[in-house]
Motif scaffolding. Structure first.
Motif, PDB file in Angstrom:
ATOM      1  N   ASP A 108       0.819  -1.221   0.000  1.00  0.00           N
ATOM      2  CA  ASP A 108       0.000   0.000   0.000  1.00  0.00           C
ATOM      3  C   ASP A 108       0.858   1.279   0.000  1.00  0.00           C
ATOM      4  O   ASP A 108       0.339   2.381  -0.085  1.00  0.00           O
ATOM      5  CB  ASP A 108      -0.951   0.010   1.214  1.00  0.00           C
ATOM      6  N   ILE A 109       2.170   1.123   0.066  1.00  0.00           N
ATOM      7  CA  ILE A 109       3.057   2.294   0.189  1.00  0.00           C
ATOM      8  C   ILE A 109       3.003   3.177  -1.054  1.00  0.00           C
ATOM      9  O   ILE A 109       2.858   4.396  -0.959  1.00  0.00           O
ATOM     10  CB  ILE A 109       4.516   1.849   0.462  1.00  0.00           C
ATOM     11  N   PHE A 110       3.089   2.560  -2.218  1.00  0.00           N
ATOM     12  CA  PHE A 110       3.223   3.347  -3.450  1.00  0.00           C
ATOM     13  C   PHE A 110       1.985   4.195  -3.722  1.00  0.00           C
ATOM     14  O   PHE A 110       2.083   5.321  -4.198  1.00  0.00           O
ATOM     15  CB  PHE A 110       3.517   2.406  -4.624  1.00  0.00           C
ATOM     16  N   SER A 114       2.004   8.255  -3.809  1.00  0.00           N
ATOM     17  CA  SER A 114       1.547   9.018  -4.979  1.00  0.00           C
ATOM     18  C   SER A 114       0.622  10.158  -4.573  1.00  0.00           C
ATOM     19  O   SER A 114       0.758  11.282  -5.065  1.00  0.00           O
ATOM     20  CB  SER A 114       0.827   8.083  -5.969  1.00  0.00           C
ATOM     21  N   GLY A 115      -0.318   9.879  -3.664  1.00  0.00           N
ATOM     22  CA  GLY A 115      -1.221  10.924  -3.188  1.00  0.00           C
ATOM     23  C   GLY A 115      -0.467  12.038  -2.475  1.00  0.00           C
ATOM     24  O   GLY A 115      -0.758  13.230  -2.656  1.00  0.00           O
ATOM     25  N   PHE A 132       0.745   8.337   4.465  1.00  0.00           N
ATOM     26  CA  PHE A 132       1.895   7.714   3.812  1.00  0.00           C
ATOM     27  C   PHE A 132       2.816   7.082   4.850  1.00  0.00           C
ATOM     28  O   PHE A 132       3.239   5.919   4.730  1.00  0.00           O
ATOM     29  CB  PHE A 132       2.622   8.775   2.976  1.00  0.00           C
ATOM     30  N   LEU A 133       3.093   7.849   5.907  1.00  0.00           N
ATOM     31  CA  LEU A 133       3.984   7.368   6.964  1.00  0.00           C
ATOM     32  C   LEU A 133       3.430   6.103   7.622  1.00  0.00           C
ATOM     33  O   LEU A 133       4.178   5.186   7.974  1.00  0.00           O
ATOM     34  CB  LEU A 133       4.189   8.480   8.000  1.00  0.00           C
ATOM     35  N   SER A 134       2.115   6.036   7.758  1.00  0.00           N
ATOM     36  CA  SER A 134       1.507   4.853   8.409  1.00  0.00           C
ATOM     37  C   SER A 134       1.784   3.575   7.602  1.00  0.00           C
ATOM     38  O   SER A 134       1.909   2.496   8.164  1.00  0.00           O
ATOM     39  CB  SER A 134       0.003   5.052   8.618  1.00  0.00           C
ATOM     40  N   THR A 135       1.905   3.708   6.266  1.00  0.00           N
ATOM     41  CA  THR A 135       2.220   2.519   5.453  1.00  0.00           C
ATOM     42  C   THR A 135       3.672   2.082   5.682  1.00  0.00           C
ATOM     43  O   THR A 135       3.975   0.888   5.662  1.00  0.00           O
ATOM     44  CB  THR A 135       1.989   2.775   3.937  1.00  0.00           C
ATOM     45  N   LEU A 136       4.561   3.061   5.902  1.00  0.00           N
ATOM     46  CA  LEU A 136       5.961   2.724   6.210  1.00  0.00           C
ATOM     47  C   LEU A 136       6.060   2.067   7.585  1.00  0.00           C
ATOM     48  O   LEU A 136       6.825   1.113   7.777  1.00  0.00           O
ATOM     49  CB  LEU A 136       6.837   3.981   6.170  1.00  0.00           C
ATOM     50  N   ASP A 174      10.865  -9.069  -2.633  1.00  0.00           N
ATOM     51  CA  ASP A 174      11.835  -7.971  -2.566  1.00  0.00           C
ATOM     52  C   ASP A 174      12.022  -7.326  -3.942  1.00  0.00           C
ATOM     53  O   ASP A 174      12.157  -6.106  -4.053  1.00  0.00           O
ATOM     54  CB  ASP A 174      13.190  -8.490  -2.071  1.00  0.00           C
ATOM     55  N   CYS A 175      12.037  -8.162  -4.985  1.00  0.00           N
ATOM     56  CA  CYS A 175      12.213  -7.644  -6.356  1.00  0.00           C
ATOM     57  C   CYS A 175      11.053  -6.733  -6.750  1.00  0.00           C
ATOM     58  O   CYS A 175      11.218  -5.828  -7.569  1.00  0.00           O
ATOM     59  CB  CYS A 175      12.311  -8.792  -7.350  1.00  0.00           C
ATOM     60  N   ASN A 176       9.898  -6.970  -6.162  1.00  0.00           N
ATOM     61  CA  ASN A 176       8.718  -6.146  -6.425  1.00  0.00           C
ATOM     62  C   ASN A 176       8.757  -4.856  -5.603  1.00  0.00           C
ATOM     63  O   ASN A 176       8.493  -3.768  -6.118  1.00  0.00           O
ATOM     64  CB  ASN A 176       7.456  -6.958  -6.109  1.00  0.00           C
ATOM     65  N   LEU A 177       9.113  -4.973  -4.330  1.00  0.00           N
ATOM     66  CA  LEU A 177       9.016  -3.833  -3.409  1.00  0.00           C
ATOM     67  C   LEU A 177      10.212  -2.877  -3.475  1.00  0.00           C
ATOM     68  O   LEU A 177      10.036  -1.652  -3.463  1.00  0.00           O
ATOM     69  CB  LEU A 177       8.842  -4.344  -1.971  1.00  0.00           C
TER      70      LEU A 177
END
Length: 239
Positions: A108-110, A114-115, A132-136, A174-177
């Protein structure tokens, strides 16, 4: 021994057409092939001057695409599945995750990034930054929580010490994220002077370990490429 497959990966070229461009999907497949230890040819495609042969190979499609023994593949998710099914042990390592939760970590980070980065209105910046920070923070919690095999080794462990999402080696997750996290890091610093907080120890450890690996670090586009790509979408805040 079976003959090695002939593999060609076509990825987006940089603006000067000299190196790899900003494309997390291209980087994802580049990383997978490198981690597999497969022999492959990497071709950068300058979309402004895409040669006719490429238009014939994959009409209407954008890089990345793959040619595997003369068979053209254009869907990134399907290419990933195909490579995992066709480049198998003992010759090639398995890259799928041991834990299904690893596949969805950070997914959900990306979207929240973006927003956050496309908004010029300083009045709602703090709200978007908090989301955004909550996703991190959520990803950090996953990285700090011991996985079942860590608890098997140390039942009293309260903090994970693993290197990557799913354990001690890089996986498809990992390759995706990681290519997306690299974009997030570069763009947030430029447009919001935002650094990933050091207090997020699991996430900081994860990125530090990842940047030590050639398969990630050497497949990243130059930061300038990322900023060129975001120049038309990212917004500085209105004062």
């Amino acid at each position: 021994m079976a003959e090695s497959p002939k593999i060609e990966l076509f990825v987006k070229a940089s603006v000067d057409a000299e190196s790899v461009g900003n494309c997390p999907f291209s980087q994802r497949l580049f990383m997978i092939l490198w981690l597999k230890g497969a022999n492959f040819t990497l071709t950068t495609v300058d979309m402004k001057r895409a040669p006719a042969v490429l238009k014939a190979l994959a009409p209407g499609s954008q890089p990345p695409f793959l040619i595997f023994n003369d068979e053209v593949k254009t869907d990134t998710n399907k290419i990933e599945e195909f490579l995992e099914e066709n480049l198998t042990q003992p010759e090639y390592p398995k890259l799928c995750c041991r834990y299904k939760e690893s596949n969805g970590a950070g997914d959900d980070i990306f979207r929240k990034f973006s927003g956050y980065i496309k908004n010029p209105n300083s009045g709602i910046n703090n709200m978007l930054e908090t989301k955004f920070l909550s996703t991190l923070v959520k990803l950090n919690m996953y990285l700090e929580t011991p996985l079942p095999h860590e608890l098997d080794q140390n039942p009293n462990a309260t903090q994970s010490t693993r290197l990557y999402l799913d354990g001690e080696s890089l996986t498809l997750a990992d390759c995706n994220l990681l290519p997306k996290l690299n974009i997030v890091k570069v763009v947030c610093k430029q447009y919001r002077d935002f650094d990933i907080p050091q207090e997020l120890k699991g996430l900081t450890r994860y990125l530090d370990n990842a940047y030590k690996q050639d398969q990630f670090r050497c497949t990243c586009p130059n930061s300038s490429e990322i900023l060129i790509a975001y120049h038309s979408v990212a917004k500085y805040l209105n004062k």
